[in-house]
Design a protein around this motif. Structure first.
Motif, short mmCIF file in Angstrom:
data_model
loop_
_atom_site.label_atom_id
_atom_site.label_comp_id
_atom_site.label_asym_id
_atom_site.label_seq_id
_atom_site.Cartn_x
_atom_site.Cartn_y
_atom_site.Cartn_z
N PRO A 100 0.84 -1.21 0.00
CA PRO A 100 0.00 0.00 0.00
C PRO A 100 0.86 1.25 0.00
N GLU A 101 0.38 2.30 -0.66
CA GLU A 101 1.14 3.54 -0.72
C GLU A 101 1.21 4.21 0.64
N GLU A 102 0.14 4.09 1.39
CA GLU A 102 0.08 4.70 2.72
C GLU A 102 0.03 3.62 3.77
N ALA A 103 0.47 3.96 4.97
CA ALA A 103 0.52 2.96 6.06
C ALA A 103 -0.85 2.70 6.67
N ASP A 104 -1.80 3.62 6.48
CA ASP A 104 -3.10 3.45 7.12
C ASP A 104 -3.98 2.57 6.26
N CYS A 105 -4.10 1.29 6.65
CA CYS A 105 -4.95 0.34 5.92
C CYS A 105 -6.22 0.02 6.68
N SER A 106 -6.55 0.81 7.67
CA SER A 106 -7.66 0.46 8.55
C SER A 106 -9.00 0.71 7.87
N ASP A 107 -9.97 -0.07 8.24
CA ASP A 107 -11.35 0.11 7.81
C ASP A 107 -11.93 1.24 8.66
N PRO A 108 -12.45 2.30 8.02
CA PRO A 108 -12.98 3.42 8.80
C PRO A 108 -14.10 3.01 9.75
N LYS A 109 -14.77 1.88 9.50
CA LYS A 109 -15.83 1.40 10.37
C LYS A 109 -15.29 0.56 11.53
N ASP A 110 -14.02 0.23 11.50
CA ASP A 110 -13.43 -0.60 12.55
C ASP A 110 -12.95 0.32 13.67
N HIS A 111 -13.88 0.74 14.50
CA HIS A 111 -13.56 1.68 15.57
C HIS A 111 -12.64 1.08 16.61
N LYS A 112 -12.76 -0.21 16.87
CA LYS A 112 -11.90 -0.85 17.87
C LYS A 112 -10.43 -0.78 17.47
N SER A 113 -10.14 -1.09 16.23
CA SER A 113 -8.75 -1.05 15.78
C SER A 113 -8.21 0.37 15.81
N ARG A 114 -9.04 1.31 15.38
CA ARG A 114 -8.62 2.71 15.38
C ARG A 114 -8.35 3.19 16.81
N LEU A 115 -9.24 2.82 17.74
CA LEU A 115 -9.07 3.23 19.14
C LEU A 115 -7.80 2.64 19.72
N GLN A 116 -7.51 1.40 19.41
CA GLN A 116 -6.29 0.79 19.91
C GLN A 116 -5.06 1.54 19.41
N GLU A 117 -5.06 1.94 18.15
CA GLU A 117 -3.94 2.70 17.60
C GLU A 117 -3.77 4.02 18.35
N VAL A 118 -4.90 4.70 18.61
CA VAL A 118 -4.84 6.00 19.28
C VAL A 118 -4.32 5.85 20.71
N THR A 119 -4.85 4.87 21.45
CA THR A 119 -4.43 4.73 22.84
C THR A 119 -2.98 4.25 22.95
N GLN A 120 -2.54 3.41 22.02
CA GLN A 120 -1.15 2.98 22.05
C GLN A 120 -0.21 4.15 21.74
N ARG A 121 -0.66 5.01 20.84
CA ARG A 121 0.19 6.13 20.45
C ARG A 121 0.30 7.16 21.58
N HIS A 122 -0.81 7.43 22.27
CA HIS A 122 -0.81 8.49 23.27
C HIS A 122 -0.58 8.00 24.70
N PHE A 123 -0.98 6.75 24.99
CA PHE A 123 -0.88 6.26 26.36
C PHE A 123 0.02 5.04 26.52
N ARG A 124 0.45 4.46 25.41
CA ARG A 124 1.26 3.24 25.42
C ARG A 124 0.53 2.07 26.07
N GLU A 125 -0.79 2.10 26.02
CA GLU A 125 -1.60 1.02 26.56
C GLU A 125 -2.79 0.78 25.65
N ARG A 126 -3.42 -0.36 25.83
CA ARG A 126 -4.60 -0.69 25.04
C ARG A 126 -5.87 -0.47 25.86
N PRO A 127 -6.98 -0.17 25.20
CA PRO A 127 -8.25 -0.09 25.93
C PRO A 127 -8.69 -1.49 26.36
N ARG A 128 -9.53 -1.53 27.38
CA ARG A 128 -10.01 -2.82 27.89
C ARG A 128 -11.53 -2.86 27.82
#
Length: 233
Positions: free
Chosen positions: A150-178
């Motif tokens: 892929p040309e860009e690194a973001d291959c996520s499905d915009p409807k996959d909120h769980k995956s997106r949330l995990q990326e955000v929390t790992q980036r900002h908090f270094r932890e995953r949501p539970r």
């Protein structure tokens, strides 16, 4: 069959010093089991090739997408090495025409079965590794995948909120949501699930859905909206 092997070697850009390895890589267990004399099938090579493939793709992901976090790198790798992608690649190099199948497997359409094609391709990668080493296997694999990145690194499905949330929390908090199942109600055929989502730092979101997956996605969406309002997206 020798001509078919010659053509396959041209397509993967690797000339085998030990052609017996290539023969083994395209030999399905159904074929080996029909022979009077014992002969190896491709299952051991598949095991090896799977590991070689994952290492090569992981390394190239790391190199190509220096800004991508672990979650995005994992998604890219998974997209490239999943069974459907490998089967498509196997067809592109006409590996299906090279397979040695037993009569029953041939009759039942094994030559077009995605799992069989993907396994055989991994076996070929394992054979290249044994024949000439890691760098040869890496060159073979990356050469075949060259136009599939892929040309860009973001291959996520915009409807996959769980995956997106995990990326955000790992980036900002270094932890995953539970996620926790808080409860379920209603008859079996119309059950409603309630999910509680806890973010790193203690924020809690609750949601319901007709399935556990839908409830989790809904809670993740609410959490994403909150984080976006805080400038964390």
């Amino acid at each position: 069959m020798d001509e078919v092997f010659e053509q396959l070697q041209e397509r993967i850009h690797h000339r085998f010093g030990q052609v017996k390895l290539l023969r083994e890589a395209v030999t399905h267990s159904s074929y080996a089991n029909e022979q009077e004399e014992p002969m190896p099938d491709n299952e051991r090579l598949e095991f090896l090739g799977d590991a070689v493939l994952e290492l090569c793709v992981s390394g190239e992901c790391f190199r190509r997408y220096p800004e991508a976090d672990e979650g995005r790198l994992t998604k890219i790798r998974a997209k490239l090495v999943k069974e459907k992608s490998l089967a498509r690649l196997a067809r592109d190099i006409s590996l299906d025409a090279c397979l040695r199948l037993g009569r029953g497997e041939e009759t039942q359409g094994g030559r077009g079965r995605e799992s069989l094609l993907a396994d055989a391709l991994e076996a070929v990668f394992g054979a290249v590794f044994l024949d000439a080493g890691f760098e040869a296997a890496r060159a073979c694999i990356l050469g075949l995948l060259e136009d599939r990145w892929p040309e860009e690194a973001d291959c996520s499905d915009p409807k996959d909120h769980k995956s997106r949330l995990q990326e955000v929390t790992q980036r900002h908090f270094r932890e995953r949501p539970r996620y926790f199942l808080s409860g379920a109600s209603g008859p079996e055929h119309e059950k409603v699930f309630e999910v509680t989502l806890r973010l790193p730092g203690g924020l809690v979101f609750s949601s319901t859905g007709g399935s556990l997956k839908r409830a989790e996605q809904s809670a993740a969406q609410a959490a994403l909206q909150h984080l976006a309002g805080q400038g964390l997206d």
